[in-house]
Design a protein around this motif. Structure first.
Motif, PDB file in Angstrom:
ATOM      1  N   ILE A 120     -11.526  25.518   4.742  1.00 13.26           N
ATOM      2  CA  ILE A 120     -12.177  24.401   4.043  1.00 13.26           C
ATOM      3  C   ILE A 120     -12.935  23.540   5.051  1.00 13.26           C
ATOM      4  O   ILE A 120     -14.075  23.121   4.798  1.00 13.26           O
ATOM      5  CB  ILE A 120     -11.124  23.591   3.254  1.00 13.26           C
ATOM      6  N   ALA A 121     -12.313  23.314   6.214  1.00 12.78           N
ATOM      7  CA  ALA A 121     -12.991  22.539   7.259  1.00 12.78           C
ATOM      8  C   ALA A 121     -14.262  23.251   7.718  1.00 12.78           C
ATOM      9  O   ALA A 121     -15.281  22.618   8.009  1.00 12.78           O
ATOM     10  CB  ALA A 121     -12.046  22.308   8.437  1.00 12.78           C
ATOM     11  N   GLN A 122     -14.206  24.585   7.758  1.00 15.41           N
ATOM     12  CA  GLN A 122     -15.405  25.368   8.090  1.00 15.41           C
ATOM     13  C   GLN A 122     -16.520  25.105   7.080  1.00 15.41           C
ATOM     14  O   GLN A 122     -17.677  24.918   7.444  1.00 15.41           O
ATOM     15  CB  GLN A 122     -15.074  26.862   8.073  1.00 15.41           C
ATOM     16  N   HIS A 134     -16.851  22.508   5.227  1.00 15.50           N
ATOM     17  CA  HIS A 134     -17.294  21.121   5.428  1.00 15.50           C
ATOM     18  C   HIS A 134     -18.311  21.046   6.567  1.00 15.50           C
ATOM     19  O   HIS A 134     -19.367  20.427   6.439  1.00 15.50           O
ATOM     20  CB  HIS A 134     -16.075  20.246   5.725  1.00 15.50           C
ATOM     21  N   PHE A 138     -17.782  23.752  -1.810  1.00 19.03           N
ATOM     22  CA  PHE A 138     -16.536  24.462  -2.112  1.00 19.03           C
ATOM     23  C   PHE A 138     -15.773  23.726  -3.199  1.00 19.03           C
ATOM     24  O   PHE A 138     -15.971  22.530  -3.419  1.00 19.03           O
ATOM     25  CB  PHE A 138     -15.658  24.604  -0.848  1.00 19.03           C
ATOM     26  N   THR A 195      -3.874  13.315   5.507  1.00 22.18           N
ATOM     27  CA  THR A 195      -4.773  12.274   4.975  1.00 22.18           C
ATOM     28  C   THR A 195      -6.058  12.863   4.412  1.00 22.18           C
ATOM     29  O   THR A 195      -6.793  12.182   3.705  1.00 22.18           O
ATOM     30  CB  THR A 195      -5.161  11.275   6.080  1.00 22.18           C
ATOM     31  N   LYS A 196      -6.363  14.121   4.775  1.00 21.19           N
ATOM     32  CA  LYS A 196      -7.592  14.831   4.372  1.00 21.19           C
ATOM     33  C   LYS A 196      -8.845  14.206   4.993  1.00 21.19           C
ATOM     34  O   LYS A 196      -9.936  14.373   4.473  1.00 21.19           O
ATOM     35  CB  LYS A 196      -7.732  14.872   2.843  1.00 21.19           C
ATOM     36  N   MET A 238     -16.748  25.577  15.924  1.00 15.27           N
ATOM     37  CA  MET A 238     -18.006  26.165  15.500  1.00 15.27           C
ATOM     38  C   MET A 238     -18.576  26.979  16.658  1.00 15.27           C
ATOM     39  O   MET A 238     -18.158  26.832  17.803  1.00 15.27           O
ATOM     40  CB  MET A 238     -18.994  25.077  15.063  1.00 15.27           C
ATOM     41  N   GLU A 289     -10.683  14.099  -1.702  1.00 18.94           N
ATOM     42  CA  GLU A 289     -10.741  13.593  -0.324  1.00 18.94           C
ATOM     43  C   GLU A 289     -11.335  14.635   0.632  1.00 18.94           C
ATOM     44  O   GLU A 289     -12.035  14.295   1.573  1.00 18.94           O
ATOM     45  CB  GLU A 289      -9.333  13.206   0.150  1.00 18.94           C
ATOM     46  N   LEU A 290     -11.059  15.900   0.353  1.00 18.11           N
ATOM     47  CA  LEU A 290     -11.595  16.960   1.212  1.00 18.11           C
ATOM     48  C   LEU A 290     -13.089  17.179   1.002  1.00 18.11           C
ATOM     49  O   LEU A 290     -13.754  17.823   1.802  1.00 18.11           O
ATOM     50  CB  LEU A 290     -10.855  18.281   0.930  1.00 18.11           C
ATOM     51  N   GLU A 299     -13.070  32.099   8.599  1.00 18.50           N
ATOM     52  CA  GLU A 299     -13.617  31.816   9.922  1.00 18.50           C
ATOM     53  C   GLU A 299     -14.112  33.089  10.610  1.00 18.50           C
ATOM     54  O   GLU A 299     -15.232  33.138  11.120  1.00 18.50           O
ATOM     55  CB  GLU A 299     -12.557  31.108  10.773  1.00 18.50           C
ATOM     56  N   VAL A 306     -14.374  20.488  14.239  1.00 17.14           N
ATOM     57  CA  VAL A 306     -13.958  19.431  13.324  1.00 17.14           C
ATOM     58  C   VAL A 306     -12.432  19.419  13.271  1.00 17.14           C
ATOM     59  O   VAL A 306     -11.799  20.477  13.208  1.00 17.14           O
ATOM     60  CB  VAL A 306     -14.596  19.604  11.925  1.00 17.14           C
ATOM     61  N   TYR A 310     -11.696  14.151   7.912  1.00 15.37           N
ATOM     62  CA  TYR A 310     -12.310  15.028   8.921  1.00 15.37           C
ATOM     63  C   TYR A 310     -12.787  14.171  10.089  1.00 15.37           C
ATOM     64  O   TYR A 310     -13.233  13.036   9.897  1.00 15.37           O
ATOM     65  CB  TYR A 310     -13.556  15.719   8.354  1.00 15.37           C
ATOM     66  N   TYR A 333      -1.293  27.837   3.796  1.00 15.76           N
ATOM     67  CA  TYR A 333      -1.937  26.547   3.499  1.00 15.76           C
ATOM     68  C   TYR A 333      -2.816  26.100   4.670  1.00 15.76           C
ATOM     69  O   TYR A 333      -3.992  25.758   4.479  1.00 15.76           O
ATOM     70  CB  TYR A 333      -0.866  25.499   3.208  1.00 15.76           C
ATOM     71  N   LEU A 334      -2.248  26.140   5.864  1.00 20.68           N
ATOM     72  CA  LEU A 334      -3.017  25.670   7.021  1.00 20.68           C
ATOM     73  C   LEU A 334      -4.224  26.566   7.276  1.00 20.68           C
ATOM     74  O   LEU A 334      -5.303  26.096   7.644  1.00 20.68           O
ATOM     75  CB  LEU A 334      -2.128  25.601   8.265  1.00 20.68           C
ATOM     76  N   GLY A 387      -6.377  14.945  -3.415  1.00 18.86           N
ATOM     77  CA  GLY A 387      -6.574  15.597  -2.115  1.00 18.86           C
ATOM     78  C   GLY A 387      -7.848  16.423  -2.094  1.00 18.86           C
ATOM     79  O   GLY A 387      -8.583  16.424  -1.094  1.00 18.86           O
ATOM     80  N   LEU A 394      -5.617  20.042  12.253  1.00 18.03           N
ATOM     81  CA  LEU A 394      -6.188  21.368  12.498  1.00 18.03           C
ATOM     82  C   LEU A 394      -7.536  21.219  13.177  1.00 18.03           C
ATOM     83  O   LEU A 394      -8.358  20.411  12.753  1.00 18.03           O
ATOM     84  CB  LEU A 394      -6.485  22.046  11.167  1.00 18.03           C
ATOM     85  N   THR A 435     -11.046  23.157  13.760  1.00 16.98           N
ATOM     86  CA  THR A 435     -11.890  24.288  13.394  1.00 16.98           C
ATOM     87  C   THR A 435     -13.105  24.267  14.311  1.00 16.98           C
ATOM     88  O   THR A 435     -13.832  23.277  14.347  1.00 16.98           O
ATOM     89  CB  THR A 435     -12.334  24.167  11.927  1.00 16.98           C
ATOM     90  N   LEU A 484      -9.232  18.300  11.117  1.00 15.10           N
ATOM     91  CA  LEU A 484      -8.849  17.926   9.751  1.00 15.10           C
ATOM     92  C   LEU A 484      -7.382  17.515   9.775  1.00 15.10           C
ATOM     93  O   LEU A 484      -6.515  18.312  10.159  1.00 15.10           O
ATOM     94  CB  LEU A 484      -9.060  19.094   8.784  1.00 15.10           C
ATOM     95  N   VAL A 528      -4.465  17.277   7.716  1.00 18.29           N
ATOM     96  CA  VAL A 528      -4.150  17.851   6.408  1.00 18.29           C
ATOM     97  C   VAL A 528      -3.325  16.897   5.535  1.00 18.29           C
ATOM     98  O   VAL A 528      -3.209  17.115   4.332  1.00 18.29           O
ATOM     99  CB  VAL A 528      -3.441  19.224   6.518  1.00 18.29           C
ATOM    100  N   ALA A 557      -0.302  20.800  -3.320  1.00 10.98           N
ATOM    101  CA  ALA A 557      -0.938  19.663  -2.649  1.00 10.98           C
ATOM    102  C   ALA A 557      -0.520  19.568  -1.192  1.00 10.98           C
ATOM    103  O   ALA A 557      -1.062  18.775  -0.438  1.00 10.98           O
ATOM    104  CB  ALA A 557      -0.585  18.373  -3.383  1.00 10.98           C
ATOM    105  N   MET A 606      -6.790  25.551   4.821  1.00 12.04           N
ATOM    106  CA  MET A 606      -7.365  24.244   5.180  1.00 12.04           C
ATOM    107  C   MET A 606      -8.396  24.392   6.306  1.00 12.04           C
ATOM    108  O   MET A 606      -9.433  23.722   6.319  1.00 12.04           O
ATOM    109  CB  MET A 606      -6.262  23.280   5.621  1.00 12.04           C
ATOM    110  N   GLY A 607      -8.114  25.285   7.250  1.00 13.62           N
ATOM    111  CA  GLY A 607      -9.081  25.549   8.316  1.00 13.62           C
ATOM    112  C   GLY A 607     -10.380  26.089   7.756  1.00 13.62           C
ATOM    113  O   GLY A 607     -11.477  25.734   8.205  1.00 13.62           O
TER     114      GLY A 607
END
Lengths: 361, 92
Positions: free
Chosen positions: A138-140, A142, A148, B29-30, B17, A171-172, A90, B23, B32, A131-132, A168, B13, B15, B25, B27, A117, A135-136
């Motif tokens: 990964i959301a970026q 997305h 990715f 259920t995955k 912009m 799903e991401l 980020e 967005v 967005y 992990y968190l 998972g 979470l 995130t 997320l 974590v 997982a 995940m943040g």
């Protein structure tokens, strides 16, 4: 195509302290020199028409001149991907992408090293909170439309989560899920991470089943059981050339900065002193010697057990830590893992704090 | 029935912009969820308040920043909160 991409291990800096980390620098951090990086890109383009660069480490984003390295790639019209722990996406990568969209457009994938997982398993291996944070990141990706993938290094801590992990990742929105074998680190942690050959065969079957079941591509790296003695991975076939943060050409990331790195002959050339083609020639000679030595061993009925696991055989051949039926064997790590996670003999170290791996934050 | 005080679920979470959107997320259920700028602002207010916030207080804060009118802010937020609670992103 010969040498379809270069993999450059641009730094051995990292802000995490993963249990399965192979790096054992036992000295100050190293970063690849920008001038060498640029020369390697130019030579790869000129000799092989290579147009893709893989960045790994350590954590690549910790290279002090990371932005300039990306500039060097995009200025040459090349594409790139990166293996990352996701800790600086980020603030670092996202900012660079905003400032220069060429960097984003030329990025083919961000490969996130996620080793569980869920947070419990991942953080047990890679450190609390990691992990968190990942995940943040990964959301970026997305949000920004950046492809990715997720990659897991399998060991005894996380092998029960393969299916949950792959699902998972799908799903991401990962474009691929990749699994690799943990190799020994030369530390006491190897005992806890060890899986027997039989266990690896079961894991391989589970991965094959996932490959057949899921629509997201599931791959696993070299290293898993392979009974063909002359099966060769991409570096052996000259499809990928690896250069590490000190400018050493070697076979792959499992030969860069690992315990016993100065033993054996897996570091074939100092790229600070020779051209890429010269280094490549040395690599070819080494590969040929490797093949001949394996044939001699077969002739003497010397292959058995773990020798059918190519990376384990390779690491043993080059005198690095490797698996045996009794656990890890070979070189022992010299350095204390930073934050005191490990030192020999539970766990006294002679390496002064000032000499441990410096971290950029 | 949604109680008045809501809090961000710890498994979610945000995130953000550069343009102020964000967005969420989950974590577990995955899934967005995209938030517009105001939604993103409201979520950040909730993240800051460990015990959560009453929707009315959230509306005051949104109105103080975006001047949409207190009534509009509260009505829009109640609709958003309802949706986010249903998705398990907020704890009511």
């Amino acid at each position: 195509m010969a040498v379809s991409w270069l993999v450059l291990h641009i730094t051995d800096r990292c802000q995490l302290n993963c249990k399965h980390c192979l790096r054992d620098p036992d000295k100050s951090a190293h970063d690849i020199e920008l001038a060498l990086f640029e020369r390697l890109l130019d030579e790869a383009k000129s000799i092989y028409n290579c147009d893709h660069i893989g960045l790994t480490g350590g954590e690549p984003t910790l290279h002090p001149e990371f932005e300039k390295l990306l500039d060097a790639i995009v200025d040459r019209g090349m594409t790139w991907h990166m293996v990352t722990n996701g800790a600086r996406f980020e603030g670092r990568v996202g900012t660079l992408f905003d400032a220069d969209p060429r960097k984003k457009d030329s990025c083919t994938a961000i490969d996130f090293s996620i080793d569980g997982a869920d947070a419990t398993v991942h953080d047990h291996i890679r450190g609390a909170g990691s992990y968190l944070t990942a995940m943040g990141s990964i959301a970026q990706c997305h949000m920004r439309g950046i492809p990715f993938m997720l990659q897991m290094t399998i060991n005894a801590y996380n092998q029960h989560q393969l299916e949950q992990y792959a699902l998972g990742a799908a799903e991401l929105g990962a474009t691929r899920v990749s699994f690799g074998m943990t190799m020994p680190t030369g530390t006491y942690l190897d005992k806890e991470m060890f899986l027997s050959r039989d266990q690896w065969r079961v894991i391989q079957d589970r991965l094959d089943r996932l490959k057949a079941m899921l629509t997201v591509p599931v791959t696993y790296t070299e290293g898993f059981h392979n009974p063909r003695p002359f099966h060769e991975c991409e570096p052996f076939r000259s499809e990928i050339l690896h250069v590490d943060y000190e400018g050493r050409m070697n076979l792959c990331c499992m030969h860069a900065g690992v315990p016993g790195q100065d033993k054996g002959s897996s570091n074939v050339a100092d790229m600070n002193k020779v051209s890429l083609a010269t280094g490549h020639r040395e690599m070819m000679k080494m590969v040929q010697q490797f093949r001949e030595d394996k044939l001699s061993l077969m002739e003497a009925q010397g292959l058995s057990g773990w020798d059918e696991y190519p990376c384990t055989y390779c690491l043993k051949y080059f005198e690095k830590p490797h698996w045996t039926d009794q656990g890890a064997s070979g070189e022992v790590a010299k350095r204390q893992r930073w934050k005191g996670a490990w030192a020999p003999e539970k766990h006294v170290t002679n390496v002064p704090l000032s000499d441990r791996l410096p971290i950029l934050r | 029935m949604i109680t008045d005080r809501v809090a961000a679920h710890p498994d979610v979470l945000l995130t953000s912009m550069k343009d102020g959107t964000g967005v969420l997320l989950n974590v577990k259920t995955k899934f967005y969820y995209t938030l517009n700028e105001t939604g993103c602002f409201a979520w950040k207010q909730l993240e800051k308040a460990k015990e959560g916030l009453p929707v009315a207080e959230l509306a005051k804060r949104v109105n103080a920043t975006y001047a949409v009118g207190l009534e509009t802010a509260e009505s829009d937020l109640r609709a958003l909160v309802k949706e986010l609670v249903a998705e398990g992103l907020l704890v009511a």
